[in-house]
Design a protein around this motif. Structure first.
Motif, short mmCIF file in Angstrom:
data_model
loop_
_atom_site.label_atom_id
_atom_site.label_comp_id
_atom_site.label_asym_id
_atom_site.label_seq_id
_atom_site.Cartn_x
_atom_site.Cartn_y
_atom_site.Cartn_z
N TYR A 34 0.84 -1.18 0.00
CA TYR A 34 0.00 0.00 0.00
C TYR A 34 0.88 1.24 0.00
O TYR A 34 2.01 1.22 0.51
CB TYR A 34 -0.87 0.06 1.27
N GLU A 60 -11.11 -8.56 -4.49
CA GLU A 60 -10.29 -8.94 -3.34
C GLU A 60 -9.29 -7.87 -2.95
O GLU A 60 -8.09 -8.12 -2.83
CB GLU A 60 -9.57 -10.24 -3.66
N LYS A 61 -9.77 -6.64 -2.77
CA LYS A 61 -8.88 -5.58 -2.31
C LYS A 61 -9.65 -4.66 -1.39
O LYS A 61 -10.85 -4.44 -1.53
CB LYS A 61 -8.32 -4.79 -3.50
N LEU A 62 -8.93 -4.12 -0.40
CA LEU A 62 -9.51 -3.18 0.53
C LEU A 62 -9.44 -1.77 -0.02
O LEU A 62 -8.40 -1.34 -0.51
CB LEU A 62 -8.77 -3.21 1.86
N GLY A 94 -8.88 -11.92 0.12
CA GLY A 94 -10.30 -11.65 0.27
C GLY A 94 -10.88 -12.08 1.60
O GLY A 94 -10.56 -13.14 2.12
N GLU A 110 -14.21 -4.15 1.40
CA GLU A 110 -13.95 -4.96 0.20
C GLU A 110 -15.30 -5.35 -0.37
O GLU A 110 -16.13 -5.93 0.33
CB GLU A 110 -13.15 -6.19 0.61
N ILE A 165 -3.40 -8.67 -7.75
CA ILE A 165 -3.89 -7.30 -7.88
C ILE A 165 -2.74 -6.42 -8.34
O ILE A 165 -1.65 -6.45 -7.78
CB ILE A 165 -4.44 -6.74 -6.54
N ILE A 194 -4.16 0.66 -2.23
CA ILE A 194 -3.45 -0.57 -2.56
C ILE A 194 -2.70 -0.40 -3.87
O ILE A 194 -3.16 0.29 -4.79
CB ILE A 194 -4.41 -1.77 -2.63
#
Lengths: 113, 109
Positions: free
Chosen positions: A35, B95-97, A98, B90, A56, A45
């Motif tokens: 982050y 799948e991300k904050l 998740g 989320e 991600i 993020i």
């Protein structure tokens, strides 16, 4: 017995340099994150890895390259540093991707001069 | 993407006072966490609370998922409670904050 550790804690460098930040977790988690927290404290993020695989990748300049040699480590390499890269970079981990609690490292304060 | 709003942005209280921090979010969530960032910058996870109510000492949190908000209660505030409180959510299939902008809490002795 630090859960998520980062090195270095402080990094002061010149524009144009290349630098790396390292992160390690001893929690046995599968998923790790990077982050960025800007000067206004906004947290966003950048990357996430699950079992060494990138899952991600936010809109981050390609000067930023993460690397996960194993699931306990996630490093961040930054090429050609710019003034705007100055920020606090946090590493985090969770049991899996998740719907899980994330645990944060102490942060690396990067200042680009 | 999902939007997260926190209120108030700043809160200054006398030691011993109680406070309520609010987090509103724009879509259904399957993960909601509250964090405290202390004056030294460390981010501490307070609650994982996508729904329901939890308590931990002087802190408690409630998330009403159907109405898309969460509340963090701090009772009998102490100076060590000072810092910034973040809510992060989320969305389903994501799948991300996503973090809110935080509430800066200052407790005065």
């Amino acid at each position: 017995d630090t859960a998520v550790s980062q090195t270095p804690k402080y990094l002061v460098t010149q524009m144009g340099n290349d630098k790396s930040i390292k992160c390690e977790q001893n929690l046995g988690h599968d998923t790790m994150y990077w982050y960025k927290q800007d000067s206004k404290k906004f947290l966003k993020i950048m990357f996430s890895y699950n079992n060494k695989e990138l899952i991600i990748n936010e809109t981050v300049p390609n000067r930023f390259s993460p690397k996960s040699p194993d699931k306990a480590h996630l490093n961040l390499h930054i090429n050609s540093l710019e003034l705007g890269d100055s920020a606090v970079y946090f590493c985090a981990s969770s049991i899996r991707a998740g719907q899980e609690t994330q645990y944060f490292g102490p942060g690396t304060r990067l200042l680009v001069l | 993407g999902i939007q997260v709003e926190q209120s108030p942005p700043d809160l200054i209280l006398q030691e011993g006072a109680n406070s309520t921090l609010r987090c509103n979010f724009s879509d259904s969530v399957n993960n909601l966490q509250w964090f405290h960032q202390n004056p030294w910058g460390q981010l501490i996870n307070l609650f994982y609370i996508p729904s329901g109510t939890k308590q931990n000492g002087r802190l408690s949190a409630t998330t009403v998922a159907t109405e898309r908000y969460s509340l963090l209660y701090i009772s009998s505030s102490q100076t060590t409670d000072s810092g910034v409180y973040f809510c992060a959510v989320e969305g389903f299939g994501n799948e991300k904050l996503t973090f809110g902008t935080g509430t800066r809490l200052t407790i005065i002795p």
